[in-house]
Every structure is written in structure tokens, then in C-alpha cells.
Design an enzyme around this catalytic site. Structure first.
Site, PDB file in Angstrom:
ATOM      1  N   LYS A 199       0.870  -1.181   0.000  1.00  0.00           N
ATOM      2  CA  LYS A 199       0.000   0.000   0.000  1.00  0.00           C
ATOM      3  C   LYS A 199       0.903   1.225   0.000  1.00  0.00           C
ATOM      4  CE  LYS A 199      -3.572   2.415   2.627  1.00  0.00           C
ATOM      5  NZ  LYS A 199      -4.323   2.440   3.897  1.00  0.00           N
ATOM      6  N   LYS A 252      -2.108  -1.669  -3.702  1.00  0.00           N
ATOM      7  CA  LYS A 252      -2.966  -0.480  -3.666  1.00  0.00           C
ATOM      8  C   LYS A 252      -2.110   0.764  -3.735  1.00  0.00           C
ATOM      9  CE  LYS A 252      -6.215   1.843  -0.530  1.00  0.00           C
ATOM     10  NZ  LYS A 252      -6.910   1.829   0.745  1.00  0.00           N
TER      11      LYS A 252
HETATM   12 ZN   LIG Z   1      -5.574   3.677   8.160  1.00  0.00          ZN
END
Ligand SMILES: [Zn+2]
Length: 328
Positions: A199, A252
Site C-alpha cells: 500500500k 494499492k
Molecule cells: Zn488507516
């Protein structure tokens, strides 16, 4: 004179041949729909920065999710939007049994038993400072305390009926702690662990923070979310999360990070790979289509094709309602 080994057109001249070129084809089962569940139980409130998306109160969830299930929706990811006054330094409200996520999980599992309910696990929606973990007095992250708390929250979502927990906090070692928590609670056989392994600290999360009311009050998340140029850290995080018991690996955002999706497929070839097409990607595609840059449907479908081609099996996307229609 064209050489024989130069000839490609023969392989895809007929429309029926073109899908044969795909390693993976988009199906409804690949789609996971993210839903913002608000503490305002009767509310269905449009999110201005995300066209066609709403914050949904628990009492409105059935009317939103029911028609999608009828069209073939198989999985959702829940994000809680709590009332401001419940926020504290520790994110106490994250697993409030009367809070939006646990209430929504119970309701969805009772109304739609076959629907896979995944719960995002993080503290930033519930902390007064808006960071994803607990902080030391100097405002740096207390990783150990954060991991203990995240594991507690994940286990409580699992006990409420979640089929999958997906920690998005990016603390070190949380996968192992959550997996152990699920084992200790006797639910590890029925709850999967989706790792937000890679992420990135992205510019594309703005509309989400607006939707979830989860912006950091000071500083940013660059000390725990990955630096966008870092392929090496992403690869290390993917390998680590596989070792720590992840059932699925997520990347992501999606579109700007297709090389990382391909890396994930290479590093975790036996795990399903998920890509989260985030709020900023969703809004960008919508606005570009509205501005006449391209048609919405072919652009969305091409974005999905790109993610599948890069190597993912699951796409978490706000376009799920449209895609369920287009794939029918
Ligand atoms: Zn968070």
C-alpha cells in the site's frame, strides 16, 4: 516479403480468437465492492468526490446490497465511518459492537449468507489524530501497541461474522499477530486474511479520506505506507506477508502500480492477488469520461483488463455496480 515468424494478425483476426489471448478473463466473481458504512443508521448520503457512491447507514444496507447480490455480487469490503465524538487516541471505537462495521457485518451475514463480507481493519477512521496506529508522545508510531490493537479489532470483526479481515494500516508484523489472534479465537478456519502488502503513500486517496472522514490531523502516513518509487520495499512486504500467513496479497493503488502487481504474482504465485482501484482512480476515470476524453464503459473495462493482465485475480473497485450489469 514478410517473414513467417513476423506474422501475428492470423492469431487474432477473428473476434472469437481475441479472448483466447488472455491469461485471465474478468468475471463477476473477481469483483469486490467497497462500501462506506456510516454511524447514521438511516442515512444514504452521496459522497461529493466519488460520483454515484454513498455513505450507507445500516438500515439502508439491504436496499443497496440486495439488488447487487441479485446481479451476481459475491463479495464486499466494509469501511466504517463513525461519529466524530467517538474518536480517541487509541481508536477505541473501531470494534464497538454497536459501531457501523460490526452492525453491518451482522446484518449482511444474516440477510445474504452467501455473500463474502470482508472488513477493512485500520484505526485511522477511529483515532482523533487520524493515524493508522497508536502514537508515542513524540507522535511517531508505536508499532507494538498498534499491532496488538489491530489484532484485537480484526478478531472482533471475525467474531461478528466477517469472512475476511483486511488490515490496511501497514504496521510491521500485523499479519502474524492477526493470524495468531484468529487461531486463538478458534476462527482461523473460517476467516481469511487479505494483506494490504503493498500500500503506497499515494496522491490518489483524497476522495476516500473525504468519504471516510479519515484524514490525518498532523503529519502524513509516509513513515508506514510505502514510498511510491520503492519496488524493493513492496517486494519485501509481499514476501513477509506470505510468510506471516496472508491468504491473499493486495496491491494499492492499482493502475499506477501494475509492475508491483506483476511482482506480487511472481513472488506469491500460489496466492490470489488483489488490486485496489482506489477512490482517486475511480474519480479520475469518471471525470475524464464526463469531459469527453473517452467513453466510460470501454475505459473501465480496459482498466480491469490491464489489472488482470498484470496478474491479479481480485479487483476491489467502486465500478462494481456497473460491471455487474456490463458482465451480464
Ligand atoms: Zn488507516
Amino acid at each position: 516479403m514478410v517473414e513467417i515468424d513476423s506474422l501475428l494478425h492470423s492469431g487474432y483476426h477473428h473476434p472469437a480468437q481475441r479472448p483466447w489471448q488472455a491469461e485471465r478473463t474478468l468475471t463477476k466473481s473477481a469483483l469486490m465492492y467497497p462500501i462506506f458504512v456510516t454511524h447514521e443508521q438511516d442515512s444514504l448520503t452521496p459522497i461529493p468526490s466519488m460520483p454515484n457512491q454513498c455513505r450507507v447507514g445500516v438500515n439502508r444496507l439491504e436496499e443497496v446490497v440486495g439488488p447487487l447480490v441479485a446481479k451476481g455480487l459475491q463479495s464486499v469490503m466494509l469501511f466504517g465511518v463513525p461519529d466524530d465524538f467517538v474518536k480517541d487516541a487509541f481508536g477505541t471505537a473501531a470494534d464497538d459492537p454497536n459501531g457501523p462495521v460490526i452492525q453491518a457485518t451482522r446484518l449482511l451475514k444474516s440477510k445474504f449468507p452467501g455473500l463474502l463480507v470482508a472488513c477493512d481493519v485500520c484505526l485511522c477512521e477511529y483515532t482523533s489524530h487520524g493515524h493508522c496506529g497508536h502514537l508515542y508522545p513524540d507522535n511517531t508510531i508505536d508499532n507494538e501497541a498498534s499491532v496488538r490493537r489491530l489484532a484485537e479489532v480484526a478478531v472482533n470483526y471475525a467474531k461478528a461474522g466477517a469472512d475476511c479481515v483486511a488490515p490496511s494500516d501497514m504496521m510491521d508484523g500485523r499479519m502474524r499477530a492477526i493470524k495468531q489472534g484468529l487461531i486463538d479465537a478458534g476462527v482461523s478456519h473460517r476467516v481469511s486474511l487479505m494483506a494490504y502488502s503493498a500500500k503506497f503513500a499515494s496522491a490518489l486517496y483524497g476522495p476516500f479520506r473525504d468519504a471516510a472522514c479519515s484524514g490525518a490531523q498532523f503529519g502524513d502516513r509516509s513513515a508506514y505506507q510505502l514510498p511510491p518509487p520503492s519496488r524493493g520495499l513492496a517486494r519485501r512486504a509481499i514476501e513477509r506477508d506470505v510468510r506471516e500467513g496472508a491468504d491473499m496479497i493486495m496491491v494499492k493503488p492499482a493502475g499506477f502500480y501494475m509492475d508491483i502487481i506483476r511482482d506480487a504474482k511472481e513472488l506469491a504465485p500460489n496466492h490470489p492477488i488483489a488490486a485496489y482501484q482506489v477512490s482517486g482512480e475511480y474519480a479520475t476515470i469518471h471525470h475524464a469520461a464526463a469531459a469527453g476524453v473517452y467513453e466510460l464503459k470501454p475505459a473501465v473495462l480496459e482498466s480491469m483488463t490491464g489489472l488482470l493482465r498484470a496478474g491479479c485475480n481480485i479487483v476491489i473497485t467502486y465500478f462494481t455496480p456497473e460491471l455487474l450489469v456490463w458482465l451480464s
